[in-house]
Write an enzyme that holds these catalytic residues in place. Structure first.
Site, PDB file in Angstrom:
ATOM      1  CD1 TRP A 105      40.691  29.906  46.597  1.00  0.00           C
ATOM      2  CD2 TRP A 105      40.946  31.507  45.061  1.00  0.00           C
ATOM      3  NE1 TRP A 105      39.874  30.953  46.950  1.00  0.00           N
ATOM      4  CE2 TRP A 105      40.000  31.943  46.025  1.00  0.00           C
ATOM      5  CE3 TRP A 105      41.263  32.346  43.997  1.00  0.00           C
ATOM      6  CZ2 TRP A 105      39.380  33.186  45.947  1.00  0.00           C
ATOM      7  CZ3 TRP A 105      40.639  33.584  43.917  1.00  0.00           C
ATOM      8  CH2 TRP A 105      39.718  33.990  44.879  1.00  0.00           C
ATOM      9  CG  ASP A 173      47.622  29.584  46.750  1.00  0.00           C
ATOM     10  OD1 ASP A 173      47.961  30.249  47.752  1.00  0.00           O
ATOM     11  OD2 ASP A 173      46.618  29.868  46.054  1.00  0.00           O
ATOM     12  CE  LYS A 197      42.962  34.062  51.859  1.00  0.00           C
ATOM     13  NZ  LYS A 197      41.626  34.673  51.847  1.00  0.00           N
TER      14      LYS A 197
END
Length: 362
Positions: A105, A173, A197
């Site tokens: 990511w 992030d 999540k």
């Protein structure tokens, strides 16, 4: 419904939601607050939804102790759109920004930044297949910002403490570990996270952004890609994901009822330890991917003794009701995602299954 009827859900995202939240949403789905409508049918301009919307923002501010000089935004497009919006707003042509590479990511974020300026690799652990968080990194005082990914779902690593970047804004992030532990928001210029999540269902992206950065943002970009557009309109410039915001608010209420972030963190440590202990005491039957000092409390990545046994393990686990244990398609192996809403009992059940599987296959 009881835990006996629920799958052992270890999906990496979308992932487990608190049972209490799901049951409340079920009760309110058709007729929200005696309105004769579902929250999904309501105008986002209505007083009823505005109360839900503002309530979620206020509750997030309280739980995360967000200072007044930060805006809380509810956006769409996931963290992946933030990979683009951040450099588009804050990285001018000719400027540099430092990216700390800890997995897929952060690599994607780095790639997107190349369209707008010059991203620089401040550190990377790619050479050892991202088994750990970097301990050394460098950045320039002239950087527009420093970017990192706080938890890495694919490789199972997590920052335990964050770097100090001085006057250079630190951007994180936190998609896969937001609200899993207390965080000092004032150390960051921007925190962003997809909801799917720890915050709620997919569809909402939370952005916590310092107000002085909004004043410096690039103004010569499309309207919907400006943070100021959303800040100036309380995230209601266009139709927001209303059901997702409602669910996010309910998850935040659940976090409060569970005792807040300190209690959530303590429980997450118990859950992860149950599984890591099995790995560590297996004499090599199970091997963890991440180095111990970098292990994630959210994503436990491991391999089984050999490839055939690993296939057997995953097949038997699925038959036993354990969902989502296959590792990311890019790396294989096994992964147990133990986000906030995954009960301790679910992690205990997996630990017992792993011990029994090892005993039966040695």
């Amino acid at each position: 419904m009881t835990l006996k009827n629920r799958a052992y859900n270890f999906n990496a995202g979308p992932s487990a939601l608190p049972l209490e939240v799901l049951e409340k949403a079920q009760q309110e789905l058709v007729d929200f607050q005696n309105s004769g409508m579902s929250i999904m049918e309501m105008s986002h301009r209505s007083a009823t939804f505005e109360e839900v919307h503002n309530g979620a923002i206020a509750r997030l501010r309280k739980i995360y102790s967000i200072p007044e000089n930060y805006e809380v935004l509810f956006l769409q497009g996931g963290a992946s759109l933030q990979f683009t919006m951040i450099p588009m707003n804050f990285l001018q042509e000719g400027q540099t920004a430092s990216y700390i590479q800890t997995g897929a990511w952060s690599e994607k974020a780095f790639k997107e930044a190349k369209f707008f300026g010059t991203p620089v690799e401040a550190a990377s652990t790619k050479e050892n297949n991202y088994k750990n968080i970097p301990t050394e990194f460098s950045f320039s005082a002239d950087d527009a910002y420093v970017h990192l990914t706080s938890n890495n779902t694919i490789f199972g690593t997590q920052w335990k403490t964050f770097p100090e970047t001085g006057e250079v804004p630190l951007i994180a992030d936190m998609s896969s570990d937001i609200l899993s532990k207390p965080v000092d928001v004032s150390n960051f210029g921007i925190i962003y996270a997809g909801a799917q999540k720890n915050l709620g269902p997919s569809g909402v992206t939370v952005v916590i952004i310092r107000k002085d950065l909004l004043e410096k943002a690039n103004k010569n970009i499309p309207t919907m890609l400006k943070y100021t557009t959303h800040a100036d309109n309380n995230s209601l410039y266009n139709t927001p994901p209303t059901f997702g915001i409602y669910m996010l608010g309910e998850v935040l209420k659940w976090v409060e009822n569970e005792g807040g972030l300190a209690a959530i963190e303590a429980r997450n440590e118990v859950k992860a330890k149950l599984i890591y202990d099995v790995i560590d005491n297996s004499n090599g039957f199970y091997t963890g991917h991440a180095t111990p000092e970098s292990r994630s409390l959210m994503n436990i990545t491991f391999r089984v003794a050999d490839e055939e046994l690993e296939k057997q393990f995953l097949a038997e686990a699925t038959a036993a009701g354990f969902i989502g244990l296959s590792g990311h398609r890019s790396v294989g192996g096994c992964r147990a995602s133990t986000y906030n809403a995954v009960p301790v009992e679910t992690c205990q059940a997996l630990a017992e299954f792993m011990i029994e599987f090892q005993s039966s296959n040695q």
